[in-house]
Design a protein around this motif. Structure first.
Motif, PDB file in Angstrom:
ATOM      1  N   ALA A 260       0.829  -1.206   0.000  1.00 10.92           N
ATOM      2  CA  ALA A 260       0.000   0.000   0.000  1.00 10.92           C
ATOM      3  C   ALA A 260       0.866   1.260   0.000  1.00 10.92           C
ATOM      4  O   ALA A 260       0.448   2.299  -0.527  1.00 10.92           O
ATOM      5  N   ARG A 261       2.040   1.168   0.578  1.00 12.41           N
ATOM      6  CA  ARG A 261       2.959   2.314   0.548  1.00 12.41           C
ATOM      7  C   ARG A 261       3.388   2.606  -0.884  1.00 12.41           C
ATOM      8  O   ARG A 261       3.464   3.775  -1.301  1.00 12.41           O
ATOM      9  N   ILE A 262       3.686   1.554  -1.630  1.00  8.69           N
ATOM     10  CA  ILE A 262       4.062   1.717  -3.035  1.00  8.69           C
ATOM     11  C   ILE A 262       2.885   2.265  -3.827  1.00  8.69           C
ATOM     12  O   ILE A 262       3.050   3.115  -4.711  1.00  8.69           O
ATOM     13  N   PRO A 338       6.601  -5.280  -6.410  1.00  4.74           N
ATOM     14  CA  PRO A 338       6.056  -4.463  -7.505  1.00  4.74           C
ATOM     15  C   PRO A 338       6.684  -3.071  -7.535  1.00  4.74           C
ATOM     16  O   PRO A 338       6.893  -2.449  -6.498  1.00  4.74           O
ATOM     17  N   GLU A 339       6.967  -2.578  -8.743  1.00  2.00           N
ATOM     18  CA  GLU A 339       7.573  -1.265  -8.907  1.00  2.00           C
ATOM     19  C   GLU A 339       6.535  -0.251  -9.357  1.00  2.00           C
ATOM     20  O   GLU A 339       5.553  -0.596 -10.032  1.00  2.00           O
ATOM     21  N   VAL A 340       6.763   1.001  -8.997  1.00  2.00           N
ATOM     22  CA  VAL A 340       5.811   2.067  -9.274  1.00  2.00           C
ATOM     23  C   VAL A 340       5.505   2.166 -10.766  1.00  2.00           C
ATOM     24  O   VAL A 340       4.336   2.225 -11.179  1.00  2.00           O
ATOM     25  N   GLU A 341       6.531   2.182 -11.586  1.00  2.00           N
ATOM     26  CA  GLU A 341       6.331   2.360 -13.026  1.00  2.00           C
ATOM     27  C   GLU A 341       5.549   1.202 -13.633  1.00  2.00           C
ATOM     28  O   GLU A 341       4.668   1.404 -14.491  1.00  2.00           O
ATOM     29  N   ALA A 342       5.830  -0.001 -13.181  1.00  2.00           N
ATOM     30  CA  ALA A 342       5.120  -1.170 -13.705  1.00  2.00           C
ATOM     31  C   ALA A 342       3.640  -1.112 -13.338  1.00  2.00           C
ATOM     32  O   ALA A 342       2.766  -1.450 -14.152  1.00  2.00           O
ATOM     33  N   ILE A 343       3.343  -0.678 -12.111  1.00  2.00           N
ATOM     34  CA  ILE A 343       1.940  -0.566 -11.684  1.00  2.00           C
ATOM     35  C   ILE A 343       1.232   0.520 -12.485  1.00  2.00           C
ATOM     36  O   ILE A 343       0.086   0.342 -12.933  1.00  2.00           O
TER      37      ILE A 343
END
Length: 355
Positions: A260-262, A338-343
């Motif tokens: 959830a932080r990501i 999970p990475e920010v850009e991928a999400i």
């Protein structure tokens, strides 16, 4: 008391002590070993009991004894260790003994690896052991929340005479943040009388006997009905969640714990692309919060569930949405995060299909 820079594992341990925990049983396993080390040092200082058992199987049955005698008791482990405890957890739930169990999850299945994961969601929320029972499951996403929910877990466990699980992962166990313990209630103010405990007959007319064995099927059925009355009460009173930017969101992310932080970082980055994203963060994984989905199902285009697993919480989200809007899933597993850009790319793909 000033804020203290602590690991999540250490904050959990200290919060338990400040909430009145005086019995700790465990067995070393990465990535929760700091809890065991912290308790080994602190428990003697507060007149408590620290015992490293010969196995997780032994440790959970020590919890049965200490909790049955009325003590506030904590046990912690990580994924494979929690698996070994499942029979004992079922016994404890059946015997209606309050305790707090913490699972700092690692990758699996099997021995897996020591990197963070969220693939124990099913085990925690659907009942990993045998029989009809539930654990109340809380999932912190900050170190401050780790401390506060741990202290609260002891109160909830005593209220319902039921095990409560803190479900974290290796990231939240190992990361460090400032923690303020002023919000933790002191022991003498919150310990209820446990007239059911095996503390001696005293002035009672009969002895207290604690067991999960009932050979009469009619009585066992009645026992199951009775404990599920407690679970219904918990569903009415113990649901916790956070909503962020959901009012006009095109897509709502659903994530718990450290992921959830990501997700919050994804929301901020999406604003630069003029994409409106919201977040629903379940804090109680059981009982699962359906209310935020009822509030948003008619206002958003889709939901995207984020997990460090192959997809487990996504099933509860789909049940809560009940076909009103599409529910998508994006996950990494095996210790990958999970990475920010991928999400954000996943969100763009969803919007390309639904708008």
């Amino acid at each position: 008391m000033a804020k203290v820079l602590m690991k999540g594992n250490e904050a959990l341990a200290e919060a338990a002590i400040q909430a009145g925990c005086r019995y700790y049983f465990g067995y070393p396993i990465t990535p929760q070993n700091e809890i065991t080390a912290y308790m080994a040092r602190r428990m003697p200082q507060v007149g408590g009991v620290f015992l490293q058992a010969e196995s997780e199987v032994s440790a959970i049955n020590m919890v049965y004894g200490a909790g049955g005698a009325g003590g506030r008791v904590l046990i912690t482990s990580s994924s494979p260790g929690i698996s070994l405890m499942q029979e004992g957890i079922s016994y404890i739930a059946g015997a209606e003994i309050p305790c707090v169990i913490a699972n700092i999850m690692r990758g699996g299945p099997g021995l897996g690896g020591i990197q963070p994961s969220q693939s124990d969601y099913f085990q925690a929320t659907k009942g990993g052991g045998h029989g009809d029972y539930k654990l109340i499951v809380l999932a912190p996403s900050t170190i401050q929340e780790m401390a506060e929910l741990t202290a609260e877990a002891f109160n909830i466990a005593d209220k319902y005479r039921n095990p409560v699980m803190i479900l974290g992962d290796g990231m939240i166990g190992q990361m460090m943040e400032p923690v303020d313990f002023e919000s933790i209630k002191k022991t003498d103010e919150i310990l209820p009388k446990k007239t059911w405990a095996t503390t001696g007959k005293g002035k009672r007319g009969k002895k207290n006997i604690i067991t999960s064995l009932e050979l009469d099927p009619q009585l066992l059925e009645k026992h199951n009905f009775d404990i599920f009355k407690k679970y219904k009460e918990a569903q009415e009173n113990e649901i916790r969640y956070e909503m962020k930017d959901c009012k006009n969101a095109d897509v709502i992310l659903v994530a718990y714990g450290t992921i959830a932080r990501i997700a919050k970082d994804v929301i901020e980055k999406a604003k630069k692309h003029k994409i409106k994203i919201g977040l629903i963060r379940p804090i109680s994984l059981w009982p699962f919060p359906q209310e935020p989905f009822n509030k948003t199902a008619n206002k958003t285009s889709a939901y995207l569930v984020l997990e460090m697993s192959m997809g487990q919480m996504v099933e509860d989200v789909r049940l809560s949405v009940n076909g009103r809007k599409p529910v998508y899933f994006y996950g990494r597993t095996g210790g990958m995060v999970p990475e920010v850009e991928a999400i954000l790319n996943e969100v763009k793909n969803i919007l390309g299909g639904v708008l």
